[in-house]
Design a protein around this motif. Structure first.
Motif, PDB file in Angstrom:
ATOM      1  N   CYS A 142     -33.557  16.789 -19.094  1.00  0.00           N
ATOM      2  CA  CYS A 142     -34.298  17.234 -19.707  1.00  0.00           C
ATOM      3  C   CYS A 142     -35.788  18.185 -18.934  1.00  0.00           C
ATOM      4  O   CYS A 142     -35.755  16.920 -17.939  1.00  0.00           O
ATOM      5  CB  CYS A 142     -34.837  16.448 -20.934  1.00  0.00           C
ATOM      6  N   GLU A 143     -35.985  19.088 -18.625  1.00  0.00           N
ATOM      7  CA  GLU A 143     -37.471  19.889 -18.150  1.00  0.00           C
ATOM      8  C   GLU A 143     -38.098  18.397 -18.303  1.00  0.00           C
ATOM      9  O   GLU A 143     -38.798  18.918 -20.109  1.00  0.00           O
ATOM     10  CB  GLU A 143     -37.024  21.208 -18.583  1.00  0.00           C
ATOM     11  N   LYS A 144     -39.561  19.039 -18.172  1.00  0.00           N
ATOM     12  CA  LYS A 144     -40.661  18.151 -18.952  1.00  0.00           C
ATOM     13  C   LYS A 144     -41.413  19.576 -19.056  1.00  0.00           C
ATOM     14  O   LYS A 144     -41.505  20.778 -18.819  1.00  0.00           O
ATOM     15  CB  LYS A 144     -41.085  17.942 -17.349  1.00  0.00           C
ATOM     16  N   PRO A 145     -42.270  18.436 -20.193  1.00  0.00           N
ATOM     17  CA  PRO A 145     -42.815  17.233 -20.226  1.00  0.00           C
ATOM     18  C   PRO A 145     -41.415  17.296 -21.029  1.00  0.00           C
ATOM     19  O   PRO A 145     -40.841  18.354 -21.986  1.00  0.00           O
ATOM     20  CB  PRO A 145     -43.920  17.230 -21.757  1.00  0.00           C
ATOM     21  N   MET A 146     -41.861  15.744 -21.473  1.00  0.00           N
ATOM     22  CA  MET A 146     -39.957  15.385 -22.348  1.00  0.00           C
ATOM     23  C   MET A 146     -39.884  15.763 -23.470  1.00  0.00           C
ATOM     24  O   MET A 146     -38.345  15.653 -23.532  1.00  0.00           O
ATOM     25  CB  MET A 146     -39.871  13.777 -21.712  1.00  0.00           C
ATOM     26  N   ALA A 147     -40.499  15.604 -23.947  1.00  0.00           N
ATOM     27  CA  ALA A 147     -40.699  15.739 -25.653  1.00  0.00           C
ATOM     28  C   ALA A 147     -42.254  15.733 -25.917  1.00  0.00           C
ATOM     29  O   ALA A 147     -42.832  16.241 -25.146  1.00  0.00           O
ATOM     30  CB  ALA A 147     -39.881  15.368 -26.506  1.00  0.00           C
ATOM     31  N   LEU A 148     -42.413  16.575 -27.297  1.00  0.00           N
ATOM     32  CA  LEU A 148     -44.062  16.429 -27.713  1.00  0.00           C
ATOM     33  C   LEU A 148     -44.801  15.061 -28.076  1.00  0.00           C
ATOM     34  O   LEU A 148     -45.701  15.137 -28.060  1.00  0.00           O
ATOM     35  CB  LEU A 148     -43.878  17.445 -28.971  1.00  0.00           C
ATOM     36  N   THR A 149     -44.185  13.614 -28.526  1.00  0.00           N
ATOM     37  CA  THR A 149     -44.447  12.574 -28.735  1.00  0.00           C
ATOM     38  C   THR A 149     -44.058  11.807 -28.365  1.00  0.00           C
ATOM     39  O   THR A 149     -42.460  11.436 -28.345  1.00  0.00           O
ATOM     40  CB  THR A 149     -43.969  12.509 -30.321  1.00  0.00           C
ATOM     41  N   VAL A 150     -44.399  10.783 -28.243  1.00  0.00           N
ATOM     42  CA  VAL A 150     -43.646   9.010 -27.849  1.00  0.00           C
ATOM     43  C   VAL A 150     -42.611   9.379 -29.061  1.00  0.00           C
ATOM     44  O   VAL A 150     -41.664   8.248 -28.283  1.00  0.00           O
ATOM     45  CB  VAL A 150     -45.346   8.572 -27.886  1.00  0.00           C
ATOM     46  N   ALA A 151     -42.416   9.377 -30.429  1.00  0.00           N
ATOM     47  CA  ALA A 151     -41.733   8.764 -31.106  1.00  0.00           C
ATOM     48  C   ALA A 151     -40.818   9.366 -30.865  1.00  0.00           C
ATOM     49  O   ALA A 151     -38.855   8.997 -30.644  1.00  0.00           O
ATOM     50  CB  ALA A 151     -41.753   8.945 -32.594  1.00  0.00           C
ATOM     51  N   ASP A 152     -40.432  11.307 -30.405  1.00  0.00           N
ATOM     52  CA  ASP A 152     -39.249  11.477 -29.803  1.00  0.00           C
ATOM     53  C   ASP A 152     -38.333  10.950 -27.961  1.00  0.00           C
ATOM     54  O   ASP A 152     -37.673  11.354 -28.828  1.00  0.00           O
ATOM     55  CB  ASP A 152     -39.706  13.274 -29.898  1.00  0.00           C
ATOM     56  N   CYS A 153     -39.398  11.212 -27.048  1.00  0.00           N
ATOM     57  CA  CYS A 153     -38.924  10.299 -26.778  1.00  0.00           C
ATOM     58  C   CYS A 153     -38.132   9.173 -26.273  1.00  0.00           C
ATOM     59  O   CYS A 153     -37.405   8.502 -26.576  1.00  0.00           O
ATOM     60  CB  CYS A 153     -40.006   9.774 -25.789  1.00  0.00           C
ATOM     61  N   ASP A 154     -38.933   7.986 -27.950  1.00  0.00           N
ATOM     62  CA  ASP A 154     -37.927   6.893 -28.278  1.00  0.00           C
ATOM     63  C   ASP A 154     -36.457   7.087 -28.429  1.00  0.00           C
ATOM     64  O   ASP A 154     -35.557   6.711 -28.316  1.00  0.00           O
ATOM     65  CB  ASP A 154     -38.662   6.038 -28.421  1.00  0.00           C
ATOM     66  N   LYS A 155     -36.262   8.207 -29.318  1.00  0.00           N
ATOM     67  CA  LYS A 155     -35.212   8.877 -29.729  1.00  0.00           C
ATOM     68  C   LYS A 155     -34.415   8.990 -28.851  1.00  0.00           C
ATOM     69  O   LYS A 155     -33.486   8.889 -28.675  1.00  0.00           O
ATOM     70  CB  LYS A 155     -35.141  10.266 -30.775  1.00  0.00           C
TER      71      LYS A 155
END
Length: 374
Positions: A142-155
């Motif tokens: 996945c290109e950076k940033p990984m996601a916009l929220t930590v919650a999405d990163c956890d998913k």
């Protein structure tokens, strides 16, 4: 907000699909050549990569780099712009069966040519397409940033674990020799303890209609796009993760471009040992450096974050490293970790850490307060 974001994503994908060209069928000879090429790549043990999103970075950097890789190759594409298909197909010898759009993306699960999905879409779309990639049983970069929220990163991390596949984030500088030397000099204290740490990345942004200036697609301005390099540089040069941050938004001098996102910002990370590391990111001025002032002298990179032409110096003189194809090195290293079933250096956990830090920077900027980072 979620409703607007969903509408914006759909509108973005709709715009990509407006050029209604059909996919030409390959001649039998051409198809045979493609099949032979794929079989040879697989025989050599290479992993097939499908690029999801054929924008400037995919076309200008990743696809050419995949012509130089040893452990992976460009096997397929996913695009919402039919007019791009004939060009990519001919240039990179991609068979029809390895060409997808955003409607049939999930059927990639049935294609053994594709081992890795590389998501190169606007930031707000990362989580969805990464999670769907894992549901299709593929490894994902996945290109950076990984996601916009930590919650999405956890998913995303949970989806990787459920699929038994690897998640890597496109941190090319984790594999680049000049930046690796900054890491070594700082963490092994070659010149003693670091007393001052600064990092800055900025340029004059162009097209005012691009997705990077739309908050619901980009999540923010230069902090998401450029500041993340400074966050990375501070962390890998000091070998530490910040425990608190303060931040200040800069003035908006180009009002028509920055109606939704910041034009520039500065922040100050408090490190566990008391060191204050300063960062700056801008879409309105040029800067490109990573600098550490230690007890026995200064070591730095300038430029630090470009695709090439990096230069470094130490108290003993210039760094003598050859500039490499960073994306080829990055994708080879990630593919090799997947082949060996070993964790990638640029892991989902690292991506999550950086999203957490960026979130804290934005909170500090918005509130004017020092934000503790748990």
């Amino acid at each position: 907000m979620e409703h607007n974001t969903t509408k914006s994503r759909r509108a973005f994908l709709y715009q990509l699909s407006l050029a209604g060209l059909s996919i030409p069928l390959a001649s039998s000879t051409f198809a045979d050549e493609q099949k032979q090429t794929t079989m040879q790549q697989k025989k050599e043990g290479k992993l097939g990569i499908a690029l999801v999103g054929l924008g400037g970075y995919a076309g200008g950097q990743l696809a050419p780099a995949l012509q130089q890789t040893e452990h992976c190759y460009l096997a397929g594409i996913v695009t919402g712009t039919p007019s791009k298909i004939p060009v990519w197909k001919e240039k990179y010898n991609i068979p029809d069966k390895n060409i997808y759009n955003y409607d049939n993306y999930d059927s990639i699960k049935d294609n053994p040519d594709i081992d890795i999905i590389y998501v190169v879409l606007p930031n707000s779309m990362h989580a969805e397409y990464v999670i769907r990639g894992f549901a299709a049983g593929k490894h994902v970069i996945c290109e950076k940033p990984m996601a916009l929220t930590v919650a999405d990163c956890d998913k995303m991390i949970a989806a990787a674990k459920k699929a038994g596949k690897q998640l890597s984030v496109g941190y090319r500088l984790q594999f680049e020799p000049h930046n690796l030397e900054m890491m070594r000099l700082g963490t092994t204290k070659v010149y003693g303890d670091i007393k001052k740490m600064t990092a800055g990345f900025g340029f004059m942004i162009g097209d005012p209609t691009q997705w990077r200036l739309k908050k619901d697609l980009a999540g923010g301005g230069p902090m998401q796009d450029l500041g993340i390099y400074c966050v990375q540089g501070i962390c890998y040069t000091t070998g530490m993760v910040p425990v608190a941050v303060t931040a200040q938004e800069g003035p908006k001098t180009i009002a028509d471009k920055f109606k939704e996102v910041e034009q520039s910002l500065k922040w100050q990370f408090e490190m566990p040992n008391g060191l204050v590391a300063e960062g700056e990111a801008s879409y309105g001025s040029n800067m490109n450096f990573l600098r550490a002032e230690a007890e026995k002298g200064m070591f730095e990179l300038s430029p630090a974050y470009n695709y090439g032409g990096l230069r470094g110096k130490t108290p003993e003189g210039p760094m003598n490293f050859t500039n490499i194809n960073q994306q080829a090195k990055q994708m080879d290293a990630m593919a090799l970790s997947m082949i060996k079933n070993q964790p990638s250096i640029a892991s989902g956990e690292m991506g999550r850490r950086d999203v957490k830090l960026i979130t804290a920077v934005y909170e500090a900027m918005a509130t004017g307060k020092k934000i503790k980072i748990q």
